[in-house]
Design a protein around this motif. Structure first.
Motif, PDB file in Angstrom:
ATOM      1  N   SER A 152       0.119  -4.759  11.673  1.00 18.01           N
ATOM      2  CA  SER A 152      -0.609  -5.551  10.689  1.00 18.01           C
ATOM      3  C   SER A 152      -1.090  -4.654   9.551  1.00 18.01           C
ATOM      4  CB  SER A 152      -1.787  -6.258  11.360  1.00 18.01           C
ATOM      5  OG  SER A 152      -2.380  -7.199  10.503  1.00 18.01           O
ATOM      6  N   MET A 153      -1.930  -5.234   8.698  1.00 18.14           N
ATOM      7  CA  MET A 153      -2.380  -4.557   7.482  1.00 18.14           C
ATOM      8  C   MET A 153      -3.156  -3.280   7.796  1.00 18.14           C
ATOM      9  SD  MET A 153      -4.419  -6.256   4.286  1.00 18.14           S
ATOM     10  CE  MET A 153      -5.762  -6.862   5.295  1.00 18.14           C
ATOM     11  N   GLY A 154      -4.045  -3.330   8.795  1.00 18.46           N
ATOM     12  CA  GLY A 154      -4.861  -2.160   9.109  1.00 18.46           C
ATOM     13  C   GLY A 154      -4.022  -0.969   9.529  1.00 18.46           C
ATOM     14  N   GLU A 155      -3.040  -1.209  10.399  1.00 17.43           N
ATOM     15  CA  GLU A 155      -2.164  -0.137  10.847  1.00 17.43           C
ATOM     16  C   GLU A 155      -1.299   0.384   9.696  1.00 17.43           C
ATOM     17  OE1 GLU A 155      -3.740  -2.266  14.068  1.00 17.43           O
ATOM     18  OE2 GLU A 155      -2.429  -3.076  12.505  1.00 17.43           O
ATOM     19  N   PHE A 156      -0.886  -0.519   8.817  1.00 19.46           N
ATOM     20  CA  PHE A 156      -0.021  -0.104   7.710  1.00 19.46           C
ATOM     21  C   PHE A 156      -0.754   0.822   6.746  1.00 19.46           C
ATOM     22  CE2 PHE A 156       2.284  -0.968   3.644  1.00 19.46           C
ATOM     23  CZ  PHE A 156       3.481  -0.394   4.032  1.00 19.46           C
ATOM     24  N   GLU A 157      -2.065   0.654   6.616  1.00 26.18           N
ATOM     25  CA  GLU A 157      -2.834   1.553   5.763  1.00 26.18           C
ATOM     26  C   GLU A 157      -2.681   3.007   6.210  1.00 26.18           C
ATOM     27  OE1 GLU A 157      -4.500   1.024   2.969  1.00 26.18           O
ATOM     28  OE2 GLU A 157      -3.907  -1.072   2.984  1.00 26.18           O
ATOM     29  N   GLN A 158      -2.442   3.207   7.503  1.00 24.64           N
ATOM     30  CA  GLN A 158      -2.259   4.556   8.022  1.00 24.64           C
ATOM     31  C   GLN A 158      -0.904   5.140   7.618  1.00 24.64           C
ATOM     32  OE1 GLN A 158      -3.089   3.275  12.125  1.00 24.64           O
ATOM     33  NE2 GLN A 158      -4.859   4.627  12.087  1.00 24.64           N
ATOM     34  N   ALA A 159       0.054   4.269   7.338  1.00 24.07           N
ATOM     35  CA  ALA A 159       1.382   4.737   6.936  1.00 24.07           C
ATOM     36  C   ALA A 159       1.458   5.036   5.442  1.00 24.07           C
ATOM     37  CB  ALA A 159       2.430   3.690   7.303  1.00 24.07           C
ATOM     38  N   LYS A 160       0.583   4.430   4.660  1.00 27.72           N
ATOM     39  CA  LYS A 160       0.703   4.527   3.208  1.00 27.72           C
ATOM     40  C   LYS A 160       0.643   5.960   2.662  1.00 27.72           C
ATOM     41  CE  LYS A 160      -0.585  -0.125   1.725  1.00 27.72           C
ATOM     42  NZ  LYS A 160      -1.573  -0.938   0.998  1.00 27.72           N
TER      43      LYS A 160
END
Length: 357
Positions: free
Chosen positions: A56-64
């Motif tokens: 989801s969005m929260g986990e994706f912030e870690q990939a950015k």
């Protein structure tokens, strides 16, 4: 165990096909996942492709931070991003550093294999925990290197029935980057073949970047508030709202200088927004407030007023208007991100279930 897993996934998919008619989000997700199979750009064969997957969005912030560094240094590399949740997909579908954004299909064997063949990545990077057996096992069989970053292991990993399943999943990865010492030790206890590294949490890098950028691009000018007593209640659920609304009302009744509150629901569904409005005397939706400001109106909110956030993607910037913050979710399965308001240096309040953050 793998056979049992595939039977359960097939049953789950059959149920989804039935109930998606009654659940709009689920129906949209399935339609979006189906569109993935129509994707093909011939020119992409000349480029390296990196596949990032987050739940989801929260986990994706870690990939950015990783994605953006890759694109800055290697603009020719194609980035494909996938999500399971509608909140992640809908909020990031126009992410400028991604060359394609998709829903990942349900982890049915035939769908997983077709999906991996369509995007055909040179490397696949999964974020935190959302690794699906059929997708990763087929990618592994094709010789695609698999990385798990900001990796965490569920606390129930020691369950005698569950541990072999997770050992099977994690064994497919080439490298695992554990988010901290605790999770590094848990991965080591599984006695799996991938190289395991103790790494930092890229979420903090991202939050520092986002907070610095948001400070210069506030959604709401501070001038609309007549005081600095602004409470930002972020990612709130029903129980969070009831608690904050009563506490603020009691405080405002006893004090001359009132608290202005910004309520940001975890999911800004119309029914919940109406529930908030019906329980607050002086409230305005953020969308209406922004229109008034865009039209050049000089807006001044009185002390003790309430702003209701009726769209996603605004919360980080709104923390910049606060003098203190409440983060929701901690009366349920666990608190949402405490790190974002902490990045502004705000005093942060939440419920009791906060050890996940």
């Amino acid at each position: 165990m793998i056979t049992i897993y595939n039977i359960l996934i097939s049953l789950a998919y059959a149920i989804i096909k039935i109930i998606k008619i009654f659940i709009p989000k689920l129906n949209d997700r399935e339609k979006g996942a189906a569109r993935t199979f129509k994707f093909f750009i011939e020119d992409w064969e000349k480029h390296k492709k990196i596949w990032f997957h987050a739940s989801s969005m929260g986990e994706f912030e870690q990939a950015k931070p990783i994605i953006e560094r890759i694109k800055r240094q290697n603009s020719y590399v194609k980035i494909v991003c996938t999500f399971y949740s509608p909140s992640g997909y809908n909020s990031q579908r126009n992410y400028p550093f991604a060359d394609a954004v998709f829903y990942m299909p349900i982890d049915k064997k035939s769908k997983a294999q077709k999906f991996v063949d369509v995007i055909d990545p040179d490397i696949a990077i999964f974020v935190r925990y959302d690794a699906w057996l059929n997708h990763i096992s087929y990618a592994k069989s094709k010789g695609i290197p698999l990385l798990l970053i900001n990796a965490t292991v569920p606390k129930f990993i020691d369950n005698i029935l569950i541990k072999p399943f997770y050992r099977t999943i994690y064994s497919h990865f080439n490298e695992i980057y554990a988010v901290n010492q605790e999770h590094y030790d848990r991965f080591q206890s599984l006695e799996i073949s991938p190289k395991i590294y103790l790494s930092s949490d890229t979420r903090f890098d991202r939050i520092i970047e986002k907070v610095d950028a948001a400070k210069d691009k506030k959604i709401l000018p501070q001038s609309i508030f007549e005081d600095r007593n602004v409470l930002v209640a972020g990612s709130v659920w029903g129980k969070d709202f009831d608690l904050i609304a009563k506490s603020v009302a009691d405080f405002n009744q006893m004090n001359e200088q009132k608290i202005t509150t910004i309520f940001a629901p975890h999911e800004p569904e119309e029914n919940f927004i109406k529930h908030i409005e019906s329980n607050l005397e002086d409230s305005i939706r953020l969308s209406i407030l922004l229109k008034r400001i865009e039209n050049g109106e000089e807006v001044k909110l009185p002390q003790g007023s309430n702003i209701i956030v009726d769209s996603i993607g605004k919360l980080l910037s709104l923390y910049g208007n606060g003098s203190l913050a409440f983060v929701g979710g901690a009366f349920g399965v666990g608190v949402h991100s405490l790190t974002e308001p902490a990045g502004y240096g705000l005093p942060v309040f939440c419920g009791p279930n906060c050890f996940n953050s």
